[in-house]
Motif scaffolding. Sequence first.
Motif, PDB file in Angstrom:
ATOM      1  N   SER A   1       0.830  -1.209   0.000  1.00  0.00           N
ATOM      2  CA  SER A   1       0.000   0.000   0.000  1.00  0.00           C
ATOM      3  C   SER A   1       0.861   1.255   0.000  1.00  0.00           C
ATOM      4  N   LEU A   2       0.298   2.307  -0.544  1.00  0.00           N
ATOM      5  CA  LEU A   2       0.893   3.641  -0.481  1.00  0.00           C
ATOM      6  C   LEU A   2      -0.232   4.650  -0.359  1.00  0.00           C
ATOM      7  N   ARG A   3       0.069   5.772   0.253  1.00  0.00           N
ATOM      8  CA  ARG A   3      -0.893   6.875   0.275  1.00  0.00           C
ATOM      9  C   ARG A   3      -0.240   8.105  -0.332  1.00  0.00           C
ATOM     10  N   LEU A   4      -0.842   8.574  -1.408  1.00  0.00           N
ATOM     11  CA  LEU A   4      -0.370   9.790  -2.058  1.00  0.00           C
ATOM     12  C   LEU A   4      -1.096  10.997  -1.475  1.00  0.00           C
ATOM     13  N   SER A   5      -0.376  12.100  -1.383  1.00  0.00           N
ATOM     14  CA  SER A   5      -0.959  13.357  -0.928  1.00  0.00           C
ATOM     15  C   SER A   5      -0.794  14.410  -2.007  1.00  0.00           C
ATOM     16  N   CYS A   6      -1.719  15.329  -2.045  1.00  0.00           N
ATOM     17  CA  CYS A   6      -1.674  16.446  -2.992  1.00  0.00           C
ATOM     18  C   CYS A   6      -1.996  17.710  -2.208  1.00  0.00           C
ATOM     19  N   ALA A   7      -0.975  18.491  -1.937  1.00  0.00           N
ATOM     20  CA  ALA A   7      -1.143  19.713  -1.160  1.00  0.00           C
ATOM     21  C   ALA A   7      -1.359  20.900  -2.089  1.00  0.00           C
ATOM     22  N   ALA A   8      -2.385  21.685  -1.787  1.00  0.00           N
ATOM     23  CA  ALA A   8      -2.696  22.859  -2.605  1.00  0.00           C
ATOM     24  C   ALA A   8      -2.133  24.118  -1.958  1.00  0.00           C
ATOM     25  N   SER A   9      -2.011  25.157  -2.762  1.00  0.00           N
ATOM     26  CA  SER A   9      -1.361  26.375  -2.286  1.00  0.00           C
ATOM     27  C   SER A   9      -2.341  27.420  -1.791  1.00  0.00           C
TER      28      SER A   9
ATOM     29  N   MET B   1      -3.864   3.803  -1.801  1.00  0.00           N
ATOM     30  CA  MET B   1      -3.742   2.727  -2.779  1.00  0.00           C
ATOM     31  C   MET B   1      -3.377   1.435  -2.060  1.00  0.00           C
ATOM     32  N   ASN B   2      -4.281   0.474  -2.112  1.00  0.00           N
ATOM     33  CA  ASN B   2      -4.068  -0.829  -1.477  1.00  0.00           C
ATOM     34  C   ASN B   2      -3.988  -1.920  -2.547  1.00  0.00           C
ATOM     35  N   SER B   3      -3.473  -3.059  -2.150  1.00  0.00           N
ATOM     36  CA  SER B   3      -3.354  -4.211  -3.050  1.00  0.00           C
ATOM     37  C   SER B   3      -2.709  -3.804  -4.377  1.00  0.00           C
ATOM     38  N   LEU B   4      -1.621  -3.077  -4.273  1.00  0.00           N
ATOM     39  CA  LEU B   4      -0.959  -2.578  -5.482  1.00  0.00           C
ATOM     40  C   LEU B   4      -0.399  -3.724  -6.306  1.00  0.00           C
ATOM     41  N   GLN B   5      -0.459  -3.534  -7.609  1.00  0.00           N
ATOM     42  CA  GLN B   5       0.015  -4.519  -8.564  1.00  0.00           C
ATOM     43  C   GLN B   5       1.027  -3.879  -9.508  1.00  0.00           C
ATOM     44  N   PRO B   6       1.868  -4.667 -10.142  1.00  0.00           N
ATOM     45  CA  PRO B   6       2.870  -4.095 -11.058  1.00  0.00           C
ATOM     46  C   PRO B   6       2.250  -3.189 -12.128  1.00  0.00           C
ATOM     47  N   GLU B   7       1.041  -3.493 -12.550  1.00  0.00           N
ATOM     48  CA  GLU B   7       0.393  -2.661 -13.566  1.00  0.00           C
ATOM     49  C   GLU B   7      -0.030  -1.296 -13.044  1.00  0.00           C
ATOM     50  N   ASP B   8       0.093  -1.080 -11.740  1.00  0.00           N
ATOM     51  CA  ASP B   8      -0.178   0.241 -11.162  1.00  0.00           C
ATOM     52  C   ASP B   8       1.056   1.140 -11.231  1.00  0.00           C
ATOM     53  N   THR B   9       2.185   0.600 -11.668  1.00  0.00           N
ATOM     54  CA  THR B   9       3.400   1.397 -11.803  1.00  0.00           C
ATOM     55  C   THR B   9       3.167   2.534 -12.789  1.00  0.00           C
ATOM     56  N   ALA B  10       3.413   3.763 -12.340  1.00  0.00           N
ATOM     57  CA  ALA B  10       3.151   4.940 -13.166  1.00  0.00           C
ATOM     58  C   ALA B  10       3.589   6.186 -12.408  1.00  0.00           C
ATOM     59  N   VAL B  11       3.598   7.293 -13.126  1.00  0.00           N
ATOM     60  CA  VAL B  11       3.688   8.602 -12.484  1.00  0.00           C
ATOM     61  C   VAL B  11       2.256   9.046 -12.206  1.00  0.00           C
ATOM     62  N   TYR B  12       1.999   9.398 -10.960  1.00  0.00           N
ATOM     63  CA  TYR B  12       0.653   9.799 -10.544  1.00  0.00           C
ATOM     64  C   TYR B  12       0.595  11.317 -10.407  1.00  0.00           C
ATOM     65  N   TYR B  13      -0.457  11.884 -10.986  1.00  0.00           N
ATOM     66  CA  TYR B  13      -0.656  13.325 -10.991  1.00  0.00           C
ATOM     67  C   TYR B  13      -1.973  13.675 -10.297  1.00  0.00           C
ATOM     68  N   CYS B  14      -1.958  14.742  -9.517  1.00  0.00           N
ATOM     69  CA  CYS B  14      -3.229  15.272  -9.045  1.00  0.00           C
ATOM     70  C   CYS B  14      -3.569  16.511  -9.867  1.00  0.00           C
ATOM     71  N   ALA B  15      -4.855  16.813  -9.915  1.00  0.00           N
ATOM     72  CA  ALA B  15      -5.347  17.916 -10.718  1.00  0.00           C
ATOM     73  C   ALA B  15      -6.535  18.551 -10.025  1.00  0.00           C
ATOM     74  N   ALA B  16      -6.761  19.823 -10.328  1.00  0.00           N
ATOM     75  CA  ALA B  16      -7.856  20.563  -9.708  1.00  0.00           C
ATOM     76  C   ALA B  16      -8.681  21.274 -10.776  1.00  0.00           C
ATOM     77  N   THR B  17      -9.978  21.368 -10.512  1.00  0.00           N
ATOM     78  CA  THR B  17     -10.865  22.073 -11.429  1.00  0.00           C
ATOM     79  C   THR B  17     -11.956  22.783 -10.651  1.00  0.00           C
ATOM     80  N   ALA B  18     -12.317  23.973 -11.164  1.00  0.00           N
ATOM     81  CA  ALA B  18     -13.423  24.721 -10.570  1.00  0.00           C
ATOM     82  C   ALA B  18     -14.736  24.390 -11.255  1.00  0.00           C
ATOM     83  N   ARG B  19     -14.697  23.477 -12.231  1.00  0.00           N
ATOM     84  CA  ARG B  19     -15.863  23.229 -13.074  1.00  0.00           C
ATOM     85  C   ARG B  19     -16.610  21.953 -12.714  1.00  0.00           C
TER      86      ARG B  19
END
Length: 123
Positions: free
Chosen positions: A17-25, A83-101
């Motif tokens: 498992s891993l936990r990603l964080s996305c801090a906003a400004s 992210m739990n039960s991670l698998q090799p196919e989950d290997t990637a660069v993970y991006y967070c994104a924000a929208t006002a819409r």
Amino acid sequence: QVQLVESGGGFVQAGGSLRLSCAASRRTFNSYAMGWFRRAPGKEREFVASISWSGTSTSYADSVKGRFTISRDNAKITAYLQMNSLQPEDTAVYYCAATARGATNFERGYDYWGQGTQVTVSS
């Protein structure tokens, strides 16, 4: 303008498992829907999960449903991807994104992006 900074990526064995964080400004983060996307080597960036500004509505890609959980803490102006039960196919660069819409599964619906954090899952 909203700046987003991801953290929490790393190297993990399959099943881990891993936990990603996305801090906003900015505090205006609290009025933005958030999304997580990922780009695996040699592939296009794809939707992973999204969450409404209030946190009451979430959406997941079929490939991560039941394993990943998106959440947010508006007091800390931070979004998370557990992210739990991670698998090799989950290997990637993970991006967070924000929208006002409003939360969406589509990249073009997001106005602000983080720089990405690498997640590598070994078999």
